[in-house]
Scaffold this motif. Structure first.
Motif, PDB file in Angstrom:
ATOM      1  N   ASN A 104      51.450  24.857  51.616  1.00  0.00           N
ATOM      2  CA  ASN A 104      50.335  24.318  50.845  1.00  0.00           C
ATOM      3  C   ASN A 104      49.491  25.510  50.388  1.00  0.00           C
ATOM      4  N   PRO A 105      49.477  25.825  49.076  1.00  0.00           N
ATOM      5  CA  PRO A 105      48.776  27.034  48.630  1.00  0.00           C
ATOM      6  C   PRO A 105      47.258  26.960  48.775  1.00  0.00           C
ATOM      7  N   ALA A 106      46.726  25.756  48.984  1.00  0.00           N
ATOM      8  CA  ALA A 106      45.280  25.624  49.180  1.00  0.00           C
ATOM      9  C   ALA A 106      44.872  25.890  50.622  1.00  0.00           C
ATOM     10  N   ARG A 107      45.823  25.857  51.534  1.00  0.00           N
ATOM     11  CA  ARG A 107      45.508  26.029  52.953  1.00  0.00           C
ATOM     12  C   ARG A 107      46.305  27.146  53.608  1.00  0.00           C
ATOM     13  N   GLU A 108      47.381  27.548  52.943  1.00  0.00           N
ATOM     14  CA  GLU A 108      48.295  28.549  53.490  1.00  0.00           C
ATOM     15  C   GLU A 108      48.922  28.101  54.797  1.00  0.00           C
ATOM     16  N   ASP A 109      49.111  26.794  54.935  1.00  0.00           N
ATOM     17  CA  ASP A 109      49.812  26.286  56.105  1.00  0.00           C
ATOM     18  C   ASP A 109      51.099  25.612  55.672  1.00  0.00           C
ATOM     19  N   ALA A 110      51.985  25.407  56.626  1.00  0.00           N
ATOM     20  CA  ALA A 110      53.298  24.856  56.331  1.00  0.00           C
ATOM     21  C   ALA A 110      53.204  23.351  56.120  1.00  0.00           C
ATOM     22  N   SER A 119      50.837  31.293  45.109  1.00  0.00           N
ATOM     23  CA  SER A 119      51.229  32.137  46.241  1.00  0.00           C
ATOM     24  C   SER A 119      50.333  33.353  46.331  1.00  0.00           C
ATOM     25  N   ALA A 120      50.372  34.018  47.483  1.00  0.00           N
ATOM     26  CA  ALA A 120      49.631  35.274  47.647  1.00  0.00           C
ATOM     27  C   ALA A 120      50.141  36.322  46.662  1.00  0.00           C
ATOM     28  N   ARG A 121      51.425  36.312  46.411  1.00  0.00           N
ATOM     29  CA  ARG A 121      52.008  37.278  45.465  1.00  0.00           C
ATOM     30  C   ARG A 121      51.452  37.072  44.062  1.00  0.00           C
ATOM     31  N   GLN A 122      51.350  35.814  43.632  1.00  0.00           N
ATOM     32  CA  GLN A 122      50.835  35.554  42.291  1.00  0.00           C
ATOM     33  C   GLN A 122      49.345  35.896  42.201  1.00  0.00           C
ATOM     34  N   LYS A 123      48.606  35.628  43.244  1.00  0.00           N
ATOM     35  CA  LYS A 123      47.188  35.989  43.265  1.00  0.00           C
ATOM     36  C   LYS A 123      47.015  37.499  43.125  1.00  0.00           C
ATOM     37  N   ALA A 124      47.803  38.250  43.871  1.00  0.00           N
ATOM     38  CA  ALA A 124      47.715  39.714  43.787  1.00  0.00           C
ATOM     39  C   ALA A 124      48.121  40.209  42.403  1.00  0.00           C
ATOM     40  N   GLY A 131      47.654  33.248  35.029  1.00  0.00           N
ATOM     41  CA  GLY A 131      46.490  33.080  35.883  1.00  0.00           C
ATOM     42  C   GLY A 131      45.265  32.844  35.020  1.00  0.00           C
ATOM     43  N   PRO A 132      44.104  32.604  35.631  1.00  0.00           N
ATOM     44  CA  PRO A 132      42.892  32.219  34.886  1.00  0.00           C
ATOM     45  C   PRO A 132      42.157  33.420  34.298  1.00  0.00           C
ATOM     46  N   VAL A 133      42.817  34.135  33.397  1.00  0.00           N
ATOM     47  CA  VAL A 133      42.266  35.346  32.789  1.00  0.00           C
ATOM     48  C   VAL A 133      42.317  35.190  31.271  1.00  0.00           C
ATOM     49  N   LEU A 134      41.151  35.178  30.643  1.00  0.00           N
ATOM     50  CA  LEU A 134      41.050  35.002  29.199  1.00  0.00           C
ATOM     51  C   LEU A 134      40.646  36.317  28.545  1.00  0.00           C
ATOM     52  N   SER A 135      41.451  36.762  27.595  1.00  0.00           N
ATOM     53  CA  SER A 135      41.177  37.997  26.859  1.00  0.00           C
ATOM     54  C   SER A 135      40.565  37.645  25.505  1.00  0.00           C
ATOM     55  N   VAL A 136      39.437  38.256  25.184  1.00  0.00           N
ATOM     56  CA  VAL A 136      38.748  38.002  23.918  1.00  0.00           C
ATOM     57  C   VAL A 136      38.957  39.191  22.987  1.00  0.00           C
TER      58      VAL A 136
END
Length: 498
Positions: free
Chosen positions: A37-43, A345-350, A401-406
């Motif tokens: 569960n990516p919101a809790r990082e538990d199985a 995932s942690a990988r995508q966040k990084a 990811g939530p990154v907007l380029s102007v």
């Protein structure tokens, strides 16, 4: 506010998670996949992948059904099964939506909407097409045989066994987008779920059984892309691969498919533009531009991640979007107040944070800093970067990811050059009250879909797909059905011309 799974979801998670092969539930014999569960990082649970032998069994079951019970059903009967499938999807939308949220973090309301207003609608739409697949007839001009009376009849036939490989970001919609048109066309399907979010596939497989789908016409396997996915792409008895995912993986699928020259449809990455001219309705533009990028926490291929603002309205719109983004609640998708869920995932966040750092090093200015939320969960807040120029990595590459380029612009020709200056061409939008300019610019944007005063206007009827490195082929609509059909021409000699 509790964010614990419901009793129904908990019972599903605690139950067995098997493969469906030839109408039978079987235990996977491959690697164990720990589902987080990516919101809790538990199985949440564990899923056993298919072995390569089990993949062969699933393909064999699909090929047997292609020439067996499934092939003996007419289009009307296929449509009845798909309509029943749609009804069951709607009836179970609460559970399916909750499982999607637990699996990939999406806000619960959005997950349920994907089930009801995308997946179910796709099954209904293609159920209607199943009885309307027809060829044509005509008299050819055979100048080499002028005395013969020839008639040509064309027949539209299913392309064969389809290997469907779907991503993790919206499993119900992505499964439906492959499964519904393929089955409507008379093909059979082997579905591989995404290892990061495999659970919705189990629910679809159960619905197939409950809807009365013949054994083997639809088969479910779990597995990692590098083994089961790769084996599907290379499998000599699969006639087509239908894939949604990254451009890098799409290239690997194309390479693997050359063994038997199977057909391939690819819906790949995007770097979609949102182009705003000074005469646009800016009160409508600001929230729309924000959500074009931040919807699904930016984890969607259509994300309007490049916001092109005319210099006359640049500051007002950029500041408005930043202010709007600050109001978006980031949190667990089971919380009804959540608008942006976690990264998968942690990988995508990084990865997202690395892109922001690279952009700053290249000269971009954060108008809105991305909050990195402490505690369990792969959470990251929305970011907005100004002073972005064409050619920067943040402007060229898909972040997911939530990154907007102007990007500021002054001239129509210059903005079109910048818009078309990435390898991608999936979606985009133009915002102006000038209809002539809207159509002129939309025609010049090199992508498979362009909205005018709306972004990502998707429907079951509207073709969608990418140009250049955003993919091959189209999904949705009649075009989506055509991708699962092949044409046979039958020439009939009626004898000498009268």
């Amino acid at each position: 506010m509790t964010t614990a799974p419901s009793a129904a979801a908990r019972a599903f998670l605690d139950g067995p998670h098997r493969l469906l092969i030839g109408g039978e539930w079987v235990d996977g014999q491959g690697r164990t996949i720990a589902v987080e569960n990516p919101a809790r990082e538990d199985a949440l649970t564990e899923v056993r992948a298919a072995s390569l032998d089990q993949l062969d069994q699933a393909v064999s079951a699909a090929r047997s059904a292609l020439h067996g019970d499934w092939s003996r059903l007419g289009g009307r009967d296929r449509g009845v099964i798909l309509s029943r499938f749609a009804d069951l999807l709607e009836a179970r939308a609460d559970l399916i939506g909750e499982v999607m949220t637990l699996d990939n973090g999406s806000p619960l309301a959005s997950s349920k909407m994907v089930v009801r207003h995308l997946a179910a609608e796709l099954f209904r739409y293609y159920a209607g097409w199943a009885s309307k697949i027809a060829g044509d007839s005509f008299q050819p001009s055979l100048t080499a045989r002028p005395t013969l009376d020839i008639m040509v009849a064309t027949v539209r036939e299913p392309i064969g066994v389809v290997g469907a490989i779907v991503p993790w970001n919206a499993p119900p919609g992505m499964i439906a987008l492959k499964m519904a048109p393929a089955l409507a066309a008379g093909c059979t399907v082997v579905l591989k779920t995404a290892e990061l979010a495999p659970l919705v596939g189990d629910l679809f497989a159960q619905i197939w059984i409950d809807a009365g789908g013949p054994a083997g016409a639809f088969n479910l396997v779990h597995g990692h892309g590098e083994d089961i996915g790769a084996a599907m792409a290379a499998h000599p008895l699969i006639d087509k691969i239908a894939f949604t995912g990254s451009t890098a993986v799409g290239r690997k699928i194309v390479d693997a498919a050359t063994g038997n020259l199977k057909k391939v449809s690819l819906e790949l990455g995007g770097k979609s533009p949102v182009i705003v001219f000074p005469d646009a309705d800016l009160d409508a533009v600001i929230p729309a531009a924000a959500m074009a990028c931040y919807l699904s926490t930016g984890q969607q291929c259509m994300a309007g991640s490049r916001l092109f603002l005319h210099a006359d309205i640049h500051d007002r719109v950029a500041e408005g979007v930043a202010a709007f983004a600050k109001t978006l609640t980031v949190g667990d998708g089971l919380d009804p107040d959540t608008v942006l869920g976690p990264m998968i995932s942690a990988r995508q966040k990084a990865r997202v944070l690395d892109y922001i750092a690279i952009a700053r090093a290249e000269g971009a200015t954060p108008l809105l800093e991305s909050d990195v939320i402490d505690g369990p969960g792969h959470f990251i807040g929305p970011a907005l970067l100004t002073d972005v120029t064409p050619g920067m990595r943040i402007e060229q590459e898909e972040v997911f990811g939530p990154v907007l380029s102007v990007i500021r612009f002054d001239d129509e020709d210059a903005v079109i050059e910048a818009v078309n200056g990435t390898p991608y061409g999936l979606s985009g939008s133009v915002w102006t009250r000038d209809i002539a300019r809207a159509l002129r610019v939309a025609k010049r944007v090199d992508s498979g879909q362009v909205g005018v005063n709306i972004h990502a206007a998707m429907s079951a009827e509207t073709p969608f797909g990418g140009n250049r490195q955003s993919g091959w082929g189209r999904e949705f609509g009649r075009d989506g059905l055509d991708g699962y059909l092949k044409t046979k021409a039958i020439s009939i000699n009626l004898g000498p011309k009268p």
